[in-house]
Design a protein around this motif. Structure first.
Motif, PDB file in Angstrom:
ATOM      1  N   PRO A 386       7.531  15.596  -6.640  1.00 35.74           N
ATOM      2  CA  PRO A 386       8.388  14.399  -6.776  1.00 35.74           C
ATOM      3  C   PRO A 386       7.899  13.211  -5.955  1.00 35.74           C
ATOM      4  CG  PRO A 386       9.503  16.111  -5.499  1.00 35.74           C
ATOM      5  CD  PRO A 386       8.296  16.738  -6.097  1.00 35.74           C
ATOM      6  N   ILE A 387       7.307  13.477  -4.779  1.00 34.24           N
ATOM      7  CA  ILE A 387       6.788  12.375  -3.963  1.00 34.24           C
ATOM      8  C   ILE A 387       5.666  11.652  -4.701  1.00 34.24           C
ATOM      9  CG2 ILE A 387       5.472  11.816  -1.877  1.00 34.24           C
ATOM     10  CD1 ILE A 387       7.033  13.894  -0.382  1.00 34.24           C
ATOM     11  N   LEU A 388       4.760  12.407  -5.332  1.00 37.42           N
ATOM     12  CA  LEU A 388       3.645  11.778  -6.041  1.00 37.42           C
ATOM     13  C   LEU A 388       4.109  11.050  -7.294  1.00 37.42           C
ATOM     14  CD1 LEU A 388       0.744  14.392  -5.758  1.00 37.42           C
ATOM     15  CD2 LEU A 388       1.252  12.426  -4.309  1.00 37.42           C
ATOM     16  N   ILE A 389       5.101  11.606  -7.977  1.00 38.41           N
ATOM     17  CA  ILE A 389       5.623  10.922  -9.179  1.00 38.41           C
ATOM     18  C   ILE A 389       6.216   9.571  -8.799  1.00 38.41           C
ATOM     19  CG2 ILE A 389       7.405  11.027 -10.968  1.00 38.41           C
ATOM     20  CD1 ILE A 389       6.939  14.047 -11.093  1.00 38.41           C
ATOM     21  N   VAL A 390       7.002   9.562  -7.722  1.00 38.25           N
ATOM     22  CA  VAL A 390       7.551   8.280  -7.244  1.00 38.25           C
ATOM     23  C   VAL A 390       6.428   7.371  -6.769  1.00 38.25           C
ATOM     24  CG1 VAL A 390       9.010   7.207  -5.489  1.00 38.25           C
ATOM     25  CG2 VAL A 390       9.775   9.296  -6.633  1.00 38.25           C
ATOM     26  N   GLY A 391       5.457   7.935  -6.054  1.00 35.04           N
ATOM     27  CA  GLY A 391       4.363   7.135  -5.516  1.00 35.04           C
ATOM     28  C   GLY A 391       3.553   6.448  -6.588  1.00 35.04           C
ATOM     29  N   VAL A 392       3.204   7.158  -7.678  1.00 32.80           N
ATOM     30  CA  VAL A 392       2.381   6.553  -8.728  1.00 32.80           C
ATOM     31  C   VAL A 392       3.153   5.471  -9.474  1.00 32.80           C
ATOM     32  CG1 VAL A 392       2.940   8.150 -10.619  1.00 32.80           C
ATOM     33  CG2 VAL A 392       0.666   7.117 -10.504  1.00 32.80           C
ATOM     34  N   ARG A 393       4.459   5.628  -9.573  1.00 27.60           N
ATOM     35  CA  ARG A 393       5.272   4.616 -10.264  1.00 27.60           C
ATOM     36  C   ARG A 393       5.482   3.371  -9.403  1.00 27.60           C
ATOM     37  NH1 ARG A 393      10.014   8.478 -12.979  1.00 27.60           N
ATOM     38  NH2 ARG A 393       8.636   9.483 -14.538  1.00 27.60           N
ATOM     39  N   VAL A 394       5.601   3.583  -8.099  1.00 27.06           N
ATOM     40  CA  VAL A 394       5.875   2.452  -7.206  1.00 27.06           C
ATOM     41  C   VAL A 394       4.594   1.765  -6.742  1.00 27.06           C
ATOM     42  CG1 VAL A 394       6.852   1.791  -4.971  1.00 27.06           C
ATOM     43  CG2 VAL A 394       8.042   3.447  -6.422  1.00 27.06           C
ATOM     44  N   GLY A 395       3.598   2.557  -6.362  1.00 27.32           N
ATOM     45  CA  GLY A 395       2.406   1.983  -5.753  1.00 27.32           C
ATOM     46  C   GLY A 395       1.102   2.286  -6.444  1.00 27.32           C
ATOM     47  N   GLY A 396       1.132   2.870  -7.635  1.00 27.58           N
ATOM     48  CA  GLY A 396      -0.111   3.189  -8.336  1.00 27.58           C
ATOM     49  C   GLY A 396      -0.940   4.199  -7.557  1.00 27.58           C
ATOM     50  N   LEU A 397      -2.250   3.986  -7.520  1.00 29.63           N
ATOM     51  CA  LEU A 397      -3.141   4.920  -6.842  1.00 29.63           C
ATOM     52  C   LEU A 397      -2.876   4.973  -5.342  1.00 29.63           C
ATOM     53  CD1 LEU A 397      -6.546   4.178  -8.643  1.00 29.63           C
ATOM     54  CD2 LEU A 397      -4.836   5.919  -9.193  1.00 29.63           C
ATOM     55  N   VAL A 398      -2.597   3.824  -4.736  1.00 27.38           N
ATOM     56  CA  VAL A 398      -2.297   3.804  -3.296  1.00 27.38           C
ATOM     57  C   VAL A 398      -1.016   4.590  -3.014  1.00 27.38           C
ATOM     58  CG1 VAL A 398      -1.668   2.329  -1.356  1.00 27.38           C
ATOM     59  CG2 VAL A 398      -3.511   1.646  -2.887  1.00 27.38           C
ATOM     60  N   GLY A 399      -0.041   4.486  -3.891  1.00 29.93           N
ATOM     61  CA  GLY A 399       1.201   5.239  -3.727  1.00 29.93           C
ATOM     62  C   GLY A 399       0.972   6.735  -3.748  1.00 29.93           C
ATOM     63  N   VAL A 400       0.026   7.189  -4.567  1.00 37.04           N
ATOM     64  CA  VAL A 400      -0.318   8.612  -4.597  1.00 37.04           C
ATOM     65  C   VAL A 400      -0.914   9.038  -3.261  1.00 37.04           C
ATOM     66  CG1 VAL A 400      -1.795  10.346  -5.681  1.00 37.04           C
ATOM     67  CG2 VAL A 400      -0.624   8.650  -7.094  1.00 37.04           C
ATOM     68  N   GLY A 401      -1.796   8.209  -2.702  1.00 35.36           N
ATOM     69  CA  GLY A 401      -2.394   8.525  -1.410  1.00 35.36           C
ATOM     70  C   GLY A 401      -1.363   8.619  -0.300  1.00 35.36           C
ATOM     71  N   VAL A 402      -0.433   7.675  -0.267  1.00 34.98           N
ATOM     72  CA  VAL A 402       0.625   7.696   0.742  1.00 34.98           C
ATOM     73  C   VAL A 402       1.493   8.936   0.569  1.00 34.98           C
ATOM     74  CG1 VAL A 402       2.711   6.516   1.555  1.00 34.98           C
ATOM     75  CG2 VAL A 402       0.659   5.190   1.001  1.00 34.98           C
ATOM     76  N   GLY A 403       1.766   9.307  -0.682  1.00 35.31           N
ATOM     77  CA  GLY A 403       2.563  10.505  -0.946  1.00 35.31           C
ATOM     78  C   GLY A 403       1.918  11.755  -0.393  1.00 35.31           C
ATOM     79  N   HIS A 404       0.604  11.874  -0.539  1.00 34.86           N
ATOM     80  CA  HIS A 404      -0.119  13.025   0.004  1.00 34.86           C
ATOM     81  C   HIS A 404       0.066  13.126   1.516  1.00 34.86           C
ATOM     82  CE1 HIS A 404      -2.300  15.262  -2.969  1.00 34.86           C
ATOM     83  NE2 HIS A 404      -2.798  14.186  -3.529  1.00 34.86           N
ATOM     84  N   ILE A 405      -0.083  12.007   2.198  1.00 35.37           N
ATOM     85  CA  ILE A 405       0.013  12.019   3.664  1.00 35.37           C
ATOM     86  C   ILE A 405       1.426  12.376   4.119  1.00 35.37           C
ATOM     87  CG2 ILE A 405      -0.151  10.573   5.720  1.00 35.37           C
ATOM     88  CD1 ILE A 405      -2.392   9.048   4.296  1.00 35.37           C
ATOM     89  N   LEU A 406       2.431  11.823   3.440  1.00 29.05           N
ATOM     90  CA  LEU A 406       3.815  12.139   3.801  1.00 29.05           C
ATOM     91  C   LEU A 406       4.094  13.629   3.638  1.00 29.05           C
ATOM     92  CD1 LEU A 406       5.770   9.137   2.202  1.00 29.05           C
ATOM     93  CD2 LEU A 406       5.362   9.583   4.638  1.00 29.05           C
ATOM     94  N   ALA A 407       3.614  14.215   2.542  1.00 29.31           N
ATOM     95  CA  ALA A 407       3.863  15.641   2.304  1.00 29.31           C
ATOM     96  C   ALA A 407       3.225  16.503   3.385  1.00 29.31           C
ATOM     97  CB  ALA A 407       3.353  16.035   0.921  1.00 29.31           C
ATOM     98  N   ILE A 408       2.010  16.153   3.796  1.00 32.54           N
ATOM     99  CA  ILE A 408       1.329  16.942   4.823  1.00 32.54           C
ATOM    100  C   ILE A 408       2.044  16.830   6.170  1.00 32.54           C
ATOM    101  CG2 ILE A 408      -0.763  17.048   6.223  1.00 32.54           C
ATOM    102  CD1 ILE A 408      -2.402  16.610   3.811  1.00 32.54           C
ATOM    103  N   LEU A 409       2.416  15.594   6.541  1.00 33.49           N
ATOM    104  CA  LEU A 409       3.040  15.386   7.848  1.00 33.49           C
ATOM    105  C   LEU A 409       4.443  15.969   7.920  1.00 33.49           C
ATOM    106  CD1 LEU A 409       1.933  11.722   8.672  1.00 33.49           C
ATOM    107  CD2 LEU A 409       1.005  13.856   9.596  1.00 33.49           C
ATOM    108  N   LEU A 410       5.182  15.914   6.812  1.00 32.32           N
ATOM    109  CA  LEU A 410       6.574  16.360   6.826  1.00 32.32           C
ATOM    110  C   LEU A 410       6.742  17.850   6.556  1.00 32.32           C
ATOM    111  CD1 LEU A 410       8.271  13.397   4.897  1.00 32.32           C
ATOM    112  CD2 LEU A 410       8.173  13.776   7.365  1.00 32.32           C
ATOM    113  N   VAL A 411       5.786  18.437   5.808  1.00 33.89           N
ATOM    114  CA  VAL A 411       5.961  19.829   5.389  1.00 33.89           C
ATOM    115  C   VAL A 411       4.810  20.725   5.830  1.00 33.89           C
ATOM    116  CG1 VAL A 411       6.315  21.379   3.435  1.00 33.89           C
ATOM    117  CG2 VAL A 411       7.308  19.080   3.394  1.00 33.89           C
ATOM    118  N   THR A 412       3.585  20.371   5.417  1.00 30.98           N
ATOM    119  CA  THR A 412       2.461  21.297   5.597  1.00 30.98           C
ATOM    120  C   THR A 412       2.207  21.607   7.060  1.00 30.98           C
ATOM    121  OG1 THR A 412       1.450  20.331   3.623  1.00 30.98           O
ATOM    122  CG2 THR A 412       0.071  21.728   4.999  1.00 30.98           C
ATOM    123  N   MET A 413       1.986  20.568   7.872  1.00 24.75           N
ATOM    124  CA  MET A 413       1.632  20.801   9.270  1.00 24.75           C
ATOM    125  C   MET A 413       2.751  21.474  10.072  1.00 24.75           C
ATOM    126  SD  MET A 413      -1.429  20.289   9.683  1.00 24.75           S
ATOM    127  CE  MET A 413      -2.763  19.675   8.676  1.00 24.75           C
TER     128      MET A 413
END
Length: 522
Positions: A386-413
């Motif tokens: 869901p983060i990437l879907i929102v990211g691509v709609r709001v910010g295009g390719l840059v939004g996808v990149g930001v979504g990746h970082i948020l997911a790693i910082l909030l969940v993965t690590m």
């Protein structure tokens, strides 16, 4: 003792005798694997720089889709059982024939399914040009799995010089296939055929280098334990591939294949830290950590050293990529790819975080915690989509990149921090302390390099000056820690000692001068 170790045949060793030998072999293997990764990566950059001037972004986008499909399918081609061969606490000679049979049979079935499903998959992404590349990459699945057991044997024996030789030979054959074909057929198909050529060359080189080759065999008593050990790892790898490639699928559905091509180029560049370190970790961490566990070694300090080592290499690469994304793309790949620069700046941080995640994955496998690895990857995927879907709609390719970082910082690590603490005793404090100095040094080096190159307009000059200034600043901050990465004979070389410790020596001289003859007190 874990369930896997109780069910599968184990081996015994003398801890005192094995300790020094293991450290020496692991360090030697890491150097060979690192050299292999660096040589092949820089060679691939050169080849890709040439290919990028021949192919169009749309063609690279089609190949990205085909490669994503291949990544998903390959996870189940061997069902994760080859990892058992790489573990030093298990008897590879008893397991080898059964593992060989499982991998050969499963790879043929999985590859055939991939080839048959190529048409529907390409239609789902409105990319009919992807059908042939997907079917060509199905051949790669079989080739890679047929060499998976030999690769695990080489990993187990720390014979990474063989892997180095195989990768270099594979690169030569793959490049010799790619560049001519890129001018004659669709670019995505040319890339796919180059993978076939490289896979064959790598596999044959590894097989011919082995002293022991396992023929297909079958011991039913091992099948259940192997699958109990391997399937969670395979599912975890699948989830890892989904986490890694779900952005490709989302962009492929929401944007054009040209946008996907720009994104793939940026994503490949951001993974340069993984290219430099991923192969080392995949080849060394599993046998080394499993041996430390077998010998009741200090897992907590081992984790700290591993994280610090990864950070010392990954952080400066990420910092430089963030600071010089535009001149980097323009110099290496050409002006037509500059659309990828903004997303590359964002993904630079993702590249550093991702390589740390790979380290933690390997620690989980070496500790037998494949279920934990699966749970972490599943949780990340649920949050990431869901983060990437929102990211691509709001910010295009840059939004996808930001979504990746948020997911790693909030969940993965955070999830990995908890899992690593339970498996090894190394908590978040240990990890952060190991990370802090390399990360701060990389930020400082990137900032100073940006200031130093502010007046330069030539992209190549920016890269050269920025790289030199950044390197000097980075070494000035973490030089002694960098020196520890070299083996004893190299670490004692005067030129390396001077290059990595001159700031400390200079500060010491200044303090001594201040004590002996302070001018402000005269």
């Amino acid at each position: 003792m874990t369930h896997e170790r109780a069910a599968l045949p184990g081996v015994q060793s003398d801890p005192q005798r094995a300790g020094a030998s293991l450290a020496h072999r692991a360090l030697r293997a890491a150097l060979w694997t690192g050299a292999s990764a660096i040589v092949v990566r820089f060679s691939n950059i050169l080849v890709m720089a040439i290919a990028a001037r021949i192919i169009a972004p749309e063609e690279l986008g089609v190949y990205a889709l085909a490669l994503a499909v291949h990544g998903f399918v390959a996870c189940f081609a061997a069902w994760g059982v080859t990892s058992a061969i790489g573990r030093l606490d298990l008897d590879a000679d008893r397991l080898g024939p059964t593992v060989t049979t499982v991998t050969l049979c499963s790879s043929c079935v999985v590859a055939a399914s991939m080839a048959l499903a190529a048409g529907p998959i390409a239609s789902a992404f409105q990319a009919p040009e992807a059908v042939r590349p997907i079917r060509i990459l199905a051949v790669v699945v079989v080739i890679q799995v047929m060499s998976a057991v030999p690769a695990a044997q080489i990993q187990r024996a720390f014979r990474q010089e063989v892997a180095f030789r195989a990768n270099v030979i594979g690169f030569v054959f793959g490049s010799a296939t790619l560049l001519p074909l890129a001018t004659m057929i669709h670019g995505a198909e040319a890339f796919a055929w180059s993978r076939v050529a490289a896979g064959l060359a790598i596999g044959l080189t590894m097989v011919l280098s082995l002293d022991t080759r396992y023929r297909p065999g079958w011991e039913a008593q091992f099948v259940g334990p192997l699958l109990r050990f391997g399937v969670p790892a395979a599912v975890g790898s699948l989830l890892s591939q989904l986490v890694l490639n779900v952005d490709i699928l989302i962009i492929g559905r929401a944007m054009s294949t040209a946008d996907l091509g720009y994104y793939m180029l940026a994503f490949n560049i951001c993974l340069w830290p993984t290219a430099a370190l991923g192969a080392v970790m995949d080849q060394v961490v599993l046998p080394a950590f499993s041996a430390v566990r077998r010998d009741d070694g200090d897992l907590r300090s081992t984790v700290s050293r591993a994280v610090r080592t990864v950070a010392l290499v990954a952080c400066p690469i990420g910092g430089f990529t963030f600071a010089f994304a535009h001149p980097l793309i323009e110099t290496v790949y050409g002006g037509k790819w500059l659309t990828a620069a903004p997303v590359l700046s964002v993904l630079a941080a993702y590249g550093v975080l991702y390589v740390l995640g790979k380290l933690f994955d390997n620690i989980m496998i070496a500790s037998g915690k494949t279920i934990t690895m699966f749970v972490v990857q599943a949780t990340v995927l649920v949050v990431l989509v869901p983060i990437l879907i929102v990211g691509v709609r709001v910010g295009g390719l840059v939004g996808v990149g930001v979504g990746h970082i948020l997911a790693i910082l909030l969940v993965t690590m955070p999830a990995y921090a908890v899992a690593i603490r339970r498996a090894t005793g190394a908590g978040i404090g240990v990890i952060l302390r190991a990370l802090s100095r390399p990360a701060l040094a990389a930020v400082a080096a990137a900032g100073v390099a940006l200031v130093a190159t502010e007046g330069l307009t030539n992209p190549l000059a920016k890269l050269a000056v920025g790289g030199l200034v950044g390197l000097v600043v980075y070494v000035a901050v973490v030089g002694p820690q960098l020196l520890q990465l070299f083996p004893g004979r190299l670490a004692d070389k005067r030129i390396l000692v001077l290059a990595t410790t001159w700031p400390l020596m200079a500060a010491k001289r200044l303090r001594q001068a201040g004590v002996d003859a302070p001018p402000w007190r005269s």
